[in-house]
Design an enzyme around this catalytic site. Structure first.
Site, PDB file in Angstrom:
ATOM      1  N   SER A   1      10.985 -48.824  86.289  1.00  0.00           N
ATOM      2  CA  SER A   1      12.031 -49.660  86.888  1.00  0.00           C
ATOM      3  C   SER A   1      12.073 -49.584  88.410  1.00  0.00           C
ATOM      4  O   SER A   1      12.808 -50.335  89.037  1.00  0.00           O
ATOM      5  CB  SER A   1      13.397 -49.274  86.316  1.00  0.00           C
TER       6      SER A   1
ATOM      7  N   LYS B   1      23.221 -48.151  85.878  1.00  0.00           N
ATOM      8  CA  LYS B   1      22.726 -48.424  87.234  1.00  0.00           C
ATOM      9  C   LYS B   1      23.762 -49.177  88.057  1.00  0.00           C
ATOM     10  O   LYS B   1      23.967 -48.884  89.248  1.00  0.00           O
ATOM     11  CB  LYS B   1      21.422 -49.221  87.137  1.00  0.00           C
TER      12      LYS B   1
END
Length: 785
Positions: free
Chosen positions: A678, A721
């Site tokens: 990511s 996140k």
């Protein structure tokens, strides 16, 4: 024969025996060369021959070099002929040493030199002689307790210490190698020293044999004594009209078996084992094994169940009272209750709660059991290596017991409990088996209706058990096992959710445990938020509850010392009560130099903001990566650099800068391992900023996987996140367009506080993160047109 004079004598080879001087030895002669040697010796006037021991007893016709060099000159005292050879008695005269070979056929004839008897004396010889006699007495005492005087009389016939040693060696029956060593010894001291060593070993062996025999006799005597006493006790009880305890126990087992509601197969097995038990004495080792097995059979809830509470409204009320949020999990439980209400024969689901520590996975299992009116049992699988822990051990093993699954069912007392298997992702496996393979049957609704435990050895129905497993991650769970479970993810909590959980559940519980009421400890505005942000770094609330517990105990101390007014805790009081602040979350940097970009990462403790830093290395080449990056993350960095190099003209990057300069990419903090795809777009953005000299917007963070052609691919952990981005004070987040659907799991207040940029290609990411680069790319395109 005189000493030093050579004599020619026939040789009689001996197998596994040694003839000593002055001692008699009976021998059976069968070999042709040996018969010829005896015939030749018997034909002489003095009837003497040389007895030599073979080095290898297995040889049929040994050569001269295969015999020892020292032997004994012997005289034939008696000779008897037989059909298969002859029997003789020989008496040793003196030792002799082989000098040379005179003939080998029809018998072996050697030239020998007589050896004088050892005659050395002194204190050492005297001490060794006495020690040998003491050892002989000890051996005689161990072999025949009243034979000590007889041995002394035998030894008195040989006053010379050496001849006594030869006699003792023969009486004790030493190995022929040890006897040969005694025969070859040249001094009295050497003879006695060797014999003392050999006799000491014999004493040890005899003492050990005596000890073993005594223990065996004592054990046998104890068992016989117990048997007699038991028979007498039985007779006394019969006279008094009392019942035998063993008989009473058997009758109790029979009564319980008659009253038990067992399946037909289990009843037949129980009847068979009870009949075996009735035929065994109580002292038999197998008695307790069968009795324990029967007790398990009778205690298992073969047909006992609890009645499910199928009131959906009540279940929703219980779940909401025990846990905040977790709507997906609560909805799944209510769905199952609704199905059970319409179809009572429906099988229980097998759920797997996956989430970071402290989010309430285990306590949620207890709430489910309470909402359904079922009994709850929990067992931890963390570190479990032995398959038999789940399936049980076979009864042939000492200390065998049923597996953990059946033990949990027995403790619950019903066959439809809520059974939680904690830490299923931390199962191990070794040479003893793979516990995950055993779980394949246990957690399969198509198979667990006939689960067979190795100890029980009968099918038991687990289909009505509500299995719940928990895990922190799916990576450690084998794919076939994961396929049998319905995965429900429990994400971490936002700061606002933690505040609500603390006020509703954690703080009241800690106040009760500290003996306080809600009015004695007051948290001022902002105190809970400061604890959450500066004293805990977790997705769950365990550390938060521990911190609240410390505050409650600090307040309890003050009340115990006489305080009467309430204790108010303000944010500035926390360092005195909880110590210095432990965590400082990465805040948004106000200014970013070229080569730095903010990324978002997922960890088991929640989301984190990670700044990717890149610098040029003049006069160097290649890509240097630091910060404990895993293989996948390193590949993402290489992919990002390769894409930028291939699209340098479109992005306005000087290819010579890439070709002639190296790049160092670092991701703080260096002590924490990192991995995953990511960070691909973040690394590409940081390197694009570095190569172009244009800074990234400081209020922007990003996450997403990058492909070699520049596609931005979806990633996981979006909720965590975004919580981390909001906590750090960032205002804009760039996400893969395919992750747009994941915003449904993000709290509304978090969504409202952030601006989202959705990207399908890396150029969209660069345009949003580096506005100046977007203008340059537009200009380059127009110039190309």
């Amino acid at each position: 024969m005189s000493e030093g004079t050579l004599h020619s004598l026939p040789v009689l080879p001996l197998k596994s025996s040694v003839l000593f001087p002055r001692l008699l030895l009976p021998l059976a002669i069968g070999r042709q060369r040996s018969l010829a040697a005896v015939e030749a010796a018997a034909a002489t006037q003095d009837k003497t021959l040389l007895c030599l021991t073979q080095r290898d007893p297995a040889l049929a016709e040994p050569a001269p070099e295969q015999l020892y060099r020292v032997g004994t000159v012997a005289v034939i005292k008696k000779l008897e002929r037989a059909a298969e050879g002859m029997h003789i008695f020989v008496q040793g005269l003196e030792r002799a040493e082989v000098v040379s070979v005179e003939q080998t056929e029809p018998y072996l004839k050697l030239s020998v030199r007589p050896l004088a008897d050892p005659t050395d004396s002194g204190a050492e010889v005297e001490a060794l002689h006495r020690a040998v006699l003491d050892q002989a007495d000890r051996i005689s005492q161990l072999v025949q307790p009243d034979g000590q005087a007889t041995l002394r009389q035998i030894l008195a016939q040989a006053p010379d210490p050496v001849h006594q040693a030869y006699l003792l060696a023969t009486l004790v029956s030493l190995d022929w190698q040890k006897e040969q060593a005694l025969l070859e010894a040249t001094t009295r001291a050497e003879v006695l020293r060797l014999l003392h060593e050999y006799l000491a070993h014999e004493v040890q062996v005899l003492e050990l044999r005596h000890k073993i025999a005594s223990q065996a006799a004592s054990e046998m005597g104890r068992e016989q004594r117990e048997y007699v006493l038991r028979q007498q006790l039985r007779a006394i009880r019969e006279e008094l009209g009392e019942q035998d305890p063993e008989q009473a126990e058997l009758e109790e087992l029979r009564r319980r078996l008659d009253e038990a509601n067992l399946p037909e197969l289990a009843r037949k097995e129980a009847e068979r084992e009870l009949r075996r038990l009735e035929r065994l004495p109580g002292a038999a080792a197998e008695y307790q094994v069968i009795r324990t097995y029967l007790e398990l059979l009778l205690e298992l809830p073969w047909n006992a169940t609890t009645t499910d509470v199928l009131d959906v409204a009540h279940a929703r009320q219980v779940l909401d009272a025990d846990h905040y949020d977790l709507d997906d999990v609560k909805a799944r439980i209510l769905e199952h209750l609704a199905v059970l209400k319409l179809n009572p024969q429906a099988k229980s689901p097998i759920l797997c709660f996956v989430g970071p520590p402290g989010v309430g996975k285990t306590s949620l299992g207890e709430s489910i059991a309470r909402a359904m009116g079922r009994r709850f049992e929990r067992m931890s699988l963390g570190g479990l290596h032995d398959e038999a822990e789940l399936r049980g051990h076979r009864r042939t093993y000492i200390g065998a017991m049923p597996g953990r699954i059946l033990r949990a069912i027995r403790r619950a007392g019903v066959r439809n409990p809520v059974l939680m298997l904690d830490e299923v992702d931390k199962l191990g496996h070794d040479y003893r088996g793979d516990p995950a393979a055993a779980l394949l049957e246990i957690l399969d609704p198509a198979q667990n209706s006939n689960f067979v435990d190795n100890y029980l050895d009968l099918p038991f129905d687990l289909s009505q058990v509500f299995f719940i497993t928990t895990a922190n991650s799916l990576h450690g769970i084998p794919r076939p096992l994961l396929d049998r479970m319905e995965v429900l993810r429990l994400a971490g909590y936002s700061d606002e959710e933690k505040v609500e959980i603390a006020l509703r559940y954690l703080l009241p519980r800690q106040l009760r445990e500290a003996g306080l009421n809600g009015e004695q400890l007051v948290l001022a505005e902002g105190t809970l938020q400061r604890i959450i942000q500066r004293y805990t770094r977790e997705a769950g609330v365990r550390e938060l509850e521990r911190s609240l517990g410390r505050l409650a105990r600090k307040a309890a101390v003050q009340f115990a010392e006489g305080r009467s007014e309430p204790v108010t805790v303000r944010p500035e009081d926390l360092p005195d009560m909880l110590g210095p602040e432990r965590f400082l979350h990465e805040a948004a940097r106000t200014q970013l130099p070229p080569g730095v970009a903010a990324g978002l990462a997922w960890t088991e403790a929640g989301g984190e903001v990670l700044y990717v830093e890149a610098v040029l290395l003049p006069e160097s080449k290649g890509l240097l990566l630091t910060g404990q990056l895993g293989e996948v993350m390193q590949e993402s960095a290489k992919t990002a650099q390769s894409f930028l190099w291939s699209q340098a003209a479109v992005l306005g990057i000087d290819r010579r800068l890439i070709r002639e300069s190296g790049v160092h990419v670092h991701v703080p903090a260096g002590a924490i391992p990192k991995d995953g795809p990511s960070a691909g777009v973040t690394m590409a953005t940081a390197m694009a900023s570095l190569y172009t000299g244009l800074a990234v917007e400081p209020d922007t963070a990003m996450t997403g996987e990058i492909s070699l052609t520049g596609l931005v691919l979806p990633v996981g952990g979006i909720k965590e996140k975004l919580l981390a981005a909001r906590r750090a004070g960032l205002r804009r987040v760039i996400l893969p367009r395919e992750n747009q659907k994941d915003l449904i799991d993000v709290p509304a207040n978090v969504r409202e506080s952030l601006e989202f940029v959705w990207a399908e290609h890396i150029e969209e990411v660069l345009a949003a993160a580096i506005p100046a680069l977007a203008e340059r790319m537009v200009g380059l395109r127009e110039a190309a047109v």
